[in-house]
Design an enzyme around this catalytic site. Structure first.
Site, mmCIF file in Angstrom:
data_model
loop_
_atom_site.group_PDB
_atom_site.id
_atom_site.type_symbol
_atom_site.label_atom_id
_atom_site.label_comp_id
_atom_site.label_asym_id
_atom_site.label_seq_id
_atom_site.Cartn_x
_atom_site.Cartn_y
_atom_site.Cartn_z
ATOM 1 N N ASP A 134 41.276 30.740 35.522
ATOM 2 C CA ASP A 134 42.573 31.335 35.855
ATOM 3 C C ASP A 134 43.616 30.351 36.368
ATOM 4 O O ASP A 134 43.314 29.481 37.185
ATOM 5 C CB ASP A 134 42.420 32.360 36.988
ATOM 6 C CG ASP A 134 41.432 33.460 36.690
ATOM 7 O OD1 ASP A 134 41.296 34.338 37.560
ATOM 8 O OD2 ASP A 134 40.780 33.432 35.631
ATOM 9 N N TRP A 193 38.812 31.425 44.987
ATOM 10 C CA TRP A 193 39.218 32.084 43.746
ATOM 11 C C TRP A 193 40.715 32.258 43.636
ATOM 12 O O TRP A 193 41.481 31.698 44.396
ATOM 13 C CB TRP A 193 38.463 33.408 43.594
ATOM 14 C CG TRP A 193 36.997 33.204 43.329
ATOM 15 C CD1 TRP A 193 36.359 32.021 43.028
ATOM 16 C CD2 TRP A 193 35.975 34.201 43.353
ATOM 17 N NE1 TRP A 193 35.018 32.239 42.873
ATOM 18 C CE2 TRP A 193 34.743 33.557 43.051
ATOM 19 C CE3 TRP A 193 35.979 35.581 43.583
ATOM 20 C CZ2 TRP A 193 33.536 34.254 42.975
ATOM 21 C CZ3 TRP A 193 34.774 36.260 43.507
ATOM 22 C CH2 TRP A 193 33.566 35.598 43.209
ATOM 23 N N ARG A 257 40.134 41.389 44.576
ATOM 24 C CA ARG A 257 40.495 40.002 44.357
ATOM 25 C C ARG A 257 41.826 39.832 43.635
ATOM 26 O O ARG A 257 42.344 40.752 43.033
ATOM 27 C CB ARG A 257 39.385 39.284 43.564
ATOM 28 C CG ARG A 257 38.968 39.944 42.258
ATOM 29 C CD ARG A 257 37.759 39.209 41.644
ATOM 30 N NE ARG A 257 37.356 39.767 40.365
ATOM 31 C CZ ARG A 257 36.469 40.749 40.204
ATOM 32 N NH1 ARG A 257 35.885 41.303 41.249
ATOM 33 N NH2 ARG A 257 36.174 41.199 38.989
ATOM 34 N N ASP A 345 38.849 43.635 33.080
ATOM 35 C CA ASP A 345 37.528 42.999 33.144
ATOM 36 C C ASP A 345 36.631 43.457 31.993
ATOM 37 O O ASP A 345 35.875 42.682 31.423
ATOM 38 C CB ASP A 345 36.883 43.368 34.494
ATOM 39 C CG ASP A 345 35.822 42.386 34.961
ATOM 40 O OD1 ASP A 345 35.089 42.715 35.897
ATOM 41 O OD2 ASP A 345 35.736 41.284 34.375
#
Lengths: 663, 163
Positions: A134, A193, A257, A345
């Site tokens: 990402d 992340w 997240r 996802d």
């Protein structure tokens, strides 16, 4: 809980099932089946009871849903507004490969270093080696564009994630910098992340990012530059009071997240949104804060869509209804629409929708609920390989810029062998399509044109069923801008011909057979990374189809099914319909950069990014063709092809950074 | 004393029955129910694992199978020297399963980003299929590569439940 063998009925004691067929060579197998004496009446009777329960359970259980076969499933038809399919929707499949491996004449291609090293790109962002995913916290500060990214310093597959960092003056020529943030705190020990940057009123920067804690709980953390006088923002400090947000009640610890850039509310607070899910409903949570350290969670969500699964990398931003410049994330008003985007996802697609934001309660509704975020027919930035995308407002040039992670479509063995995996797409400007009002339009940032070297202009008529070589010397690094027109005589003839069947309603790039299937008005376009004999090629094309109402519908596709002889590579056909307004010619732009091809139709209304791994059409053997596979129609193609220079992305070394810091 | 044993056994049976059905329920949603159940039953952790735990057990099976296959590949160099080229490629592919796919899957599944686990698991099946294809129909490893493909499919189905 250990269960003594003696109590298990004999049939439940199993050998290792992986040894259960011919490959087993253990001669003592039979003797391994122990025969313990049954310990009395109770064991036998309860063993029988157990079997009875077991049988009763099977008998009363719902009929088992027959396995979702690992298939390539991509529903492009816009006739239904059903949510994206959850099961088996992923490009990679080993079923196809398995069928091939049994055939005697299929030779698996053994990757060698020459073929693999060709795959590295010349002008797309990628680290020197290893894995990237990402984009994180993109921003412009003190003359530099900053780019951070999910990075594995140890391998060419995902894992051990930290924040990589690079800077550029122009979004094209990058210099790699040292790692910005490592997993050195309990609250990000298992991963630093994805996150986003926000500029505060005083011009300082805060970064919110997701940490995976030492117990693998997903939390949000605050970080900021150690030294705001350092234009390279080399060092980052994590807030001592981290984490600033933990999963709220009702949200699972692994469904929390990718915090967004914050925007100002009308009462002067900052607001962020974070994607999550509740069962299979994708949602986006909303939090308000004044200091980025303590937050108030809204009871309502920004938005939710059932059956779309986990929403990753949510993005939320305003777009102007009238102007072509980008807008700061905090802008609001009557001339503004808001975009909600999420990375699904379940399907690995990025979807977005245009809608209206209500600042009073932090909610958003789509203009068209039948194509709501995440539904299979809802809009995507890109119909190819394109995920975890993120925009930022570039205050330097007043643009909104889109970054996206472009993963590999090859095997991990090849990634390990070549030592790297993944690219970023060329950054694109994003604006609302003021002509349709319903979709975004993306275009590679203009700075990429600085890479253009010599060019050649072509104007040719391409008859039905012809393939014309385009003489451009080297063909692995190209920028092509093209205009196509179906000759009026051909068009009139076909529209007037009742025997030409309407096919627009059924056609889809994915399911209609690819570029070799000939229709009345297409396919036509370019074949890139093709060898002389076209044994390997990647066609990028328009397919114009007649609709039942005699109106024309245009599709834009990329067919990678013949891009390589290699059989351990995923080779899908990508694409979607593209709006073509009255009076518009068909236009296409293509960026070719070794193993990545980016296609843009109608000025960026429909975009397709693909990864290709030719084994023959590489180096000097890679050629360019223009083709027209229509049965009868003639097409005129007017196009310019530029050779593209390398962006010479610099590896990091101290002297270079010191020199840069002085400028 | 006898009554205690009876009560204990009833409890154990009840627990056994409900434990078996978690594995069963999960395996019903995979392409190979029998293989799935037998793999999970054969592991002591299976009876008390959640979906994530079940996925990790299967990744462990992938690891074990890959190790076993690599051993077999190594033993074939001497027995079938004419197959060296194919064995080299298989060795590379199976080492990838052990060094890349399995660690990636374990980390991703444990940390709650299962999509990377799915990638690793799918890749294990791809690498096995590529290895098999190297022998052009005359493979000495067919049952092992076939097993890997089957286990990969079952594991993938379970990992997808975590998405």
């Amino acid at each position: 809980m250990a269960i003594s063998d003696a109590l298990l009925p004999i049939s439940a004691r199993k050998e290792d099932p992986l040894l259960s067929d011919e490959s087993r060579s253990d001669p003592n197998a039979e003797t391994r089946r122990r025969k313990r004496p049954v310990k009395g009446f109770f064991a036998v009777s309860f063993g029988l009871l157990f079997i009875a329960f077991y049988v009763a359970l099977i008998a009363t259980h719902d009929g088992s849903r027959r396995s979702n076969d690992v298939k390539i499933e991509d529903d492009e038809t816009a006739t239904t507004s059903s949510p994206a399919r959850l099961a088996g929707v992923s490009e990679k499949s080993n079923d196809q490969l398995w069928k091939l491996s049994g055939e005697r004449n299929t030779v698996a291609f053994a990757w060698n270093n020459s073929v693999l090293s060709w795959q590295r790109t010349a002008f797309h962002f990628q680290p020197e080696q290893n894995w990237m995913n990402d984009p994180n916290g993109p921003l412009f500060y003190k003359g530099w564009y900053h780019f951070f990214y999910q990075y594995n310093p140890n391998a060419a597959v995902w894992g051990d994630i930290v924040w990589g960092h690079a800077v550029s003056k122009d979004l094209i020529h990058w210099v790699h910098l040292p790692i910005a943030m490592v997993a050195d705190q309990w609250y990000d020990a298992n991963g630093v992340w994805t996150g986003s940057a926000t500029f505060l009123d005083d011009g300082s920067i805060v970064m919110l990012y997701t940490g995976s804690t030492d117990k693998s709980v997903q939390v949000q953390n605050l970080a900021y530059p150690e030294d705001l006088n350092d234009p390279l923002l080399l060092k980052w400090v994590k807030y001592s009071g981290n984490p600033v947000l933990v999963p709220p009640p009702g949200i699972l610890p692994k469904d929390f997240r990718d915090p967004t850039t914050a925007w100002k509310t009308s009462d002067g607070k900052w607001r962020i949104t974070i994607g999550s899910k509740i069962n299979k409903t994708g949602i986006s949570l909303v939090y308000d804060t004044t200091d980025f350290k303590t937050y108030e969670k809204h009871d309502t969500l920004l938005h939710k869509v059932p059956n779309t699964g986990m929403w990753e990398c949510v993005d939320f931003y305003p777009v102007s209804k009238t102007a072509v410049n980008g807008l700061d994330t905090s802008v609001n008003g009557p001339d503004v629409k808001h975009i909600v985007k999420a990375s699904m996802d379940d399907t690995r697609f990025d979807h977005y929708a245009v809608g209206t934001y209500f600042d009073s309660n932090g909610t958003w509704i789509p203009d068209d609920p039948t194509v709501d975020v995440g539904m299979s027919a809802s809009l995507r930035y890109d119909y190819g390989k394109f995920y975890a995308s993120k925009t930022f407002y570039d205050q330097n040039k007043g643009r909104r810029i889109l970054w996206s992670w472009i993963g590999e479509s090859d095997s991990e063995a090849a990634d390990v062998q070549k030592g790297w995996s993944s690219l970023q797409g060329i950054p694109r400007t994003v604006v609302l399509d003021t002509k349709t009002g319903k979709n975004l339009v993306q275009w590679p940032v203009e700075e990429i044109e600085s890479l253009r070297l010599n060019s050649k202009q072509f104007d040719i008529e391409v008859g039905p069923g012809s393939v014309v070589p385009v003489d451009v010397d080297s063909a692995a690094q190209l920028d092509i801008e093209a205009e196509f027109e179906i000759k009026k005589e051909s068009l009139d003839k076909i529209l007037g011909d009742a025997s030409v069947v309407a096919e627009a309603e059924e056609f889809s790039c994915q399911k209609s057979g690819g570029s070799t299937v000939r229709g009345a008005l297409g396919p036509f376009g370019f074949s890139v990374l093709a060898d002389k004999s076209l044994s390997e090629q990647t066609p990028i094309y328009f397919y114009v189809a007649k609709g039942k109402d005699s109106k024309l519908k245009t599709f834009f596709c990329t067919d990678t099914s013949r891009s390589t002889f290699a059989n351990d590579v995923v080779k899908p056909i990508y694409g979607s319909s593209v709006p073509v307004l009255k009076g518009e010619k068909l236009t296409m732009r293509i960026l070719v950069d070794h193993s990545i091809v980016e296609g843009f139709a109608q000025g960026g209304r429909t975009c397709i990014t693909s990864r290709v791994y030719p084994t023959k059409a590489i180096y000097g053997a890679a050629k360019l063709f223009v083709f027209n596979n229509a049965i009868d129609a003639t097409v005129t193609a007017s196009f310019k092809v530029w050779q593209m220079n390398s962006a010479f992305i610099h590896p990091y070394y101290e002297e270079a950074v010191r020199a840069l810091s002085r400028t | 004393m006898k009554k205690m044993v009876v009560v204990k056994m009833i409890m154990m049976v009840t627990v056994m029955v409900s434990e078996a059905s978690m594995i069963e329920q999960t395996c019903k949603e995979t392409p190979d129910f029998n293989l799935c159940v037998s793999l999970l039953d054969s592991d002591p952790r299976g009876s008390s694992a959640d979906t994530s735990g079940l996925a990790l057990i299967l990744v462990d099976k992938i690891k074990g199978l890959a190790t076993k296959t690599l051993k077999e590949i190594n033993s074939l160099y001497k027995k079938r020297p004419e197959l060296k080229q194919a064995l080299d490629e298989c060795s590379r592919r199976y080492k990838t399963i052990l060094k890349a796919d399995v660690p990636e899957a374990i980390e991703a599944i444990s940390k709650g980003v299962p999509k990377f686990g799915e990638d690793g698991v799918i890749d294990a099946g791809v690498e096995a299929a590529v290895c098999e294809g190297e022998f052009k129909g005359k493979s000495p490893l067919t049952s092992l590569t076939k097993s890997m493909q089957k286990v990969s499919n079952v594991t993938r189905a379970i990992v997808r439940m975590l998405l």
